[in-house]
Design a protein around this motif. Structure first.
Motif, PDB file in Angstrom:
ATOM      1  N   ASN A   1       0.869  -1.052   0.012  1.00  0.00           N
ATOM      2  CA  ASN A   1      -0.108   0.113   0.110  1.00  0.00           C
ATOM      3  C   ASN A   1       0.872   1.076   0.085  1.00  0.00           C
TER       4      ASN A   1
ATOM      5  N   GLN B   1       2.368   1.687  -3.380  1.00  0.00           N
ATOM      6  CA  GLN B   1       1.272   2.088  -4.312  1.00  0.00           C
ATOM      7  C   GLN B   1       0.750   3.663  -4.156  1.00  0.00           C
ATOM      8  N   SER B   2       0.899   3.869  -2.907  1.00  0.00           N
ATOM      9  CA  SER B   2       0.470   5.317  -2.344  1.00  0.00           C
ATOM     10  C   SER B   2       1.556   6.298  -2.987  1.00  0.00           C
ATOM     11  N   ALA B   3       2.899   5.763  -3.123  1.00  0.00           N
ATOM     12  CA  ALA B   3       3.947   6.852  -3.708  1.00  0.00           C
ATOM     13  C   ALA B   3       3.513   6.895  -5.237  1.00  0.00           C
TER      14      ALA B   3
ATOM     15  N   LEU C   1       0.898   6.604  -6.802  1.00  0.00           N
ATOM     16  CA  LEU C   1      -0.344   7.465  -6.819  1.00  0.00           C
ATOM     17  C   LEU C   1       0.038   8.724  -6.821  1.00  0.00           C
ATOM     18  N   ASP C   2       0.712   9.472  -5.801  1.00  0.00           N
ATOM     19  CA  ASP C   2       1.387  10.704  -5.366  1.00  0.00           C
ATOM     20  C   ASP C   2       1.896  11.276  -6.650  1.00  0.00           C
ATOM     21  N   GLN C   3       2.782  10.397  -7.247  1.00  0.00           N
ATOM     22  CA  GLN C   3       3.594  10.645  -8.522  1.00  0.00           C
ATOM     23  C   GLN C   3       2.535  10.971  -9.655  1.00  0.00           C
TER      24      GLN C   3
ATOM     25  N   LYS D   1      -0.455  12.019  -9.447  1.00  0.00           N
ATOM     26  CA  LYS D   1      -1.260  13.088  -9.148  1.00  0.00           C
ATOM     27  C   LYS D   1      -0.457  14.181  -9.679  1.00  0.00           C
ATOM     28  N   LYS D   2       0.945  14.249  -9.194  1.00  0.00           N
ATOM     29  CA  LYS D   2       1.906  15.497  -9.512  1.00  0.00           C
ATOM     30  C   LYS D   2       2.016  15.554 -10.986  1.00  0.00           C
ATOM     31  N   ASP D   3       2.094  14.415 -11.441  1.00  0.00           N
ATOM     32  CA  ASP D   3       2.328  14.407 -13.345  1.00  0.00           C
ATOM     33  C   ASP D   3       1.036  15.025 -13.815  1.00  0.00           C
TER      34      ASP D   3
ATOM     35  N   GLU E   1      -1.026  17.041 -12.781  1.00  0.00           N
ATOM     36  CA  GLU E   1      -1.128  18.290 -12.478  1.00  0.00           C
ATOM     37  C   GLU E   1      -0.219  19.365 -13.588  1.00  0.00           C
TER      38      GLU E   1
END
Length: 237
Positions: A48, A51-53, A55-57, A59-61, A63
């Protein structure tokens, strides 16, 4: 030893056996199951976190998706996925009009899989002595020379990259033809000029010499092969 003591000893032994059996048959499996559950919980927590890391990447991409699309657009136009012949022909027509030449002909061959460029052969060290019998050589023989190694990429292979040989014929003033060639090399579509020949165009009867030339330009354009692995093929134009 009286019977009461034997009975007590027997009861104690039975109790010990019952406790050991209960531990082996009941408590130990539960402890093993609890340990396995803890290991699985730790593995899931690690997964998890990964996968969270990701997902954060993402989201940043996302943007910066507009900036990435703006950067991708000219690259896709330069080396499209597929032949993109209609757009390239439109580019030739526009370039011919801008440089004031007449587009007389255009042909393109089927796509050829990419072949890695071989590095230049380095010249032999003249200081290295040889005990072998010298071999007679011709004065016209080519001498290998060292050169700059070609730039290559492991991501470009014969399965995802191909080239198409193109021949373009234009007529007009010599300077205009050179401007057309320059436009080909610096245009939206990546074009590698491999050769150019010019022939003077005779003036029509009763007219003064016009200085016009007919130019045949050969070169290569490139395409990304579709991911499905389908062969890229186009008909000669």
């Amino acid at each position: 030893m009286d019977k009461n003591r034997l009975w007590i000893i027997g009861c104690v032994m039975v109790m010990v056996v019952v406790l050991l059996g209960g531990f082996v048959l009941g408590i130990q499996p539960q402890l093993a199951a609890a340990a396995a559950a803890n290991e699985e919980r730790a593995s899931v927590a690690t997964s998890n976190a990964g996968q969270s890391a990701v997902l954060d990447q993402l989201k940043k991409d996302f943007e910066n998706i507009d900036a990435l699309n703006a950067e991708l657009a000219p690259l896709s136009a330069s080396v499209p996925s597929g032949t993109g012949m209609p757009a390239f022909v439109n580019q030739l027509d526009a370039l011919a009009g801008a440089t004031q030449v007449t587009l007389d002909g255009f042909t393109v061959t089927d796509a050829t899989p990419y072949a890695p460029v071989a590095a230049p052969v380095a010249a032999a060290d003249p200081s290295a002595a040889s005990t072998a019998e010298p071999v007679p050589t011709s004065s016209d023989a080519a001498v290998p020379t060292a050169g700059v190694p070609p730039v290559t990429s492991a991501q470009i292979t014969e399965t995802n990259f191909a080239s198409l040989a193109v021949t373009v014929t234009v007529s007009g003033g010599y300077a205009n033809a050179l401007n057309f060639v320059n436009g080909l090399q610096t245009g939206e579509r990546l074009f590698l000029v491999t050769g150019i020949t010019t022939t003077a165009v005779d003036a029509a009867e009763g007219e003064t010499a016009s200085g016009a030339v007919s130019s045949v330009i050969t070169g290569l354009i490139y395409v990304l092969v579709p991911t499905e692995g389908q062969a890229v093929a186009v008909a000669a134009g």
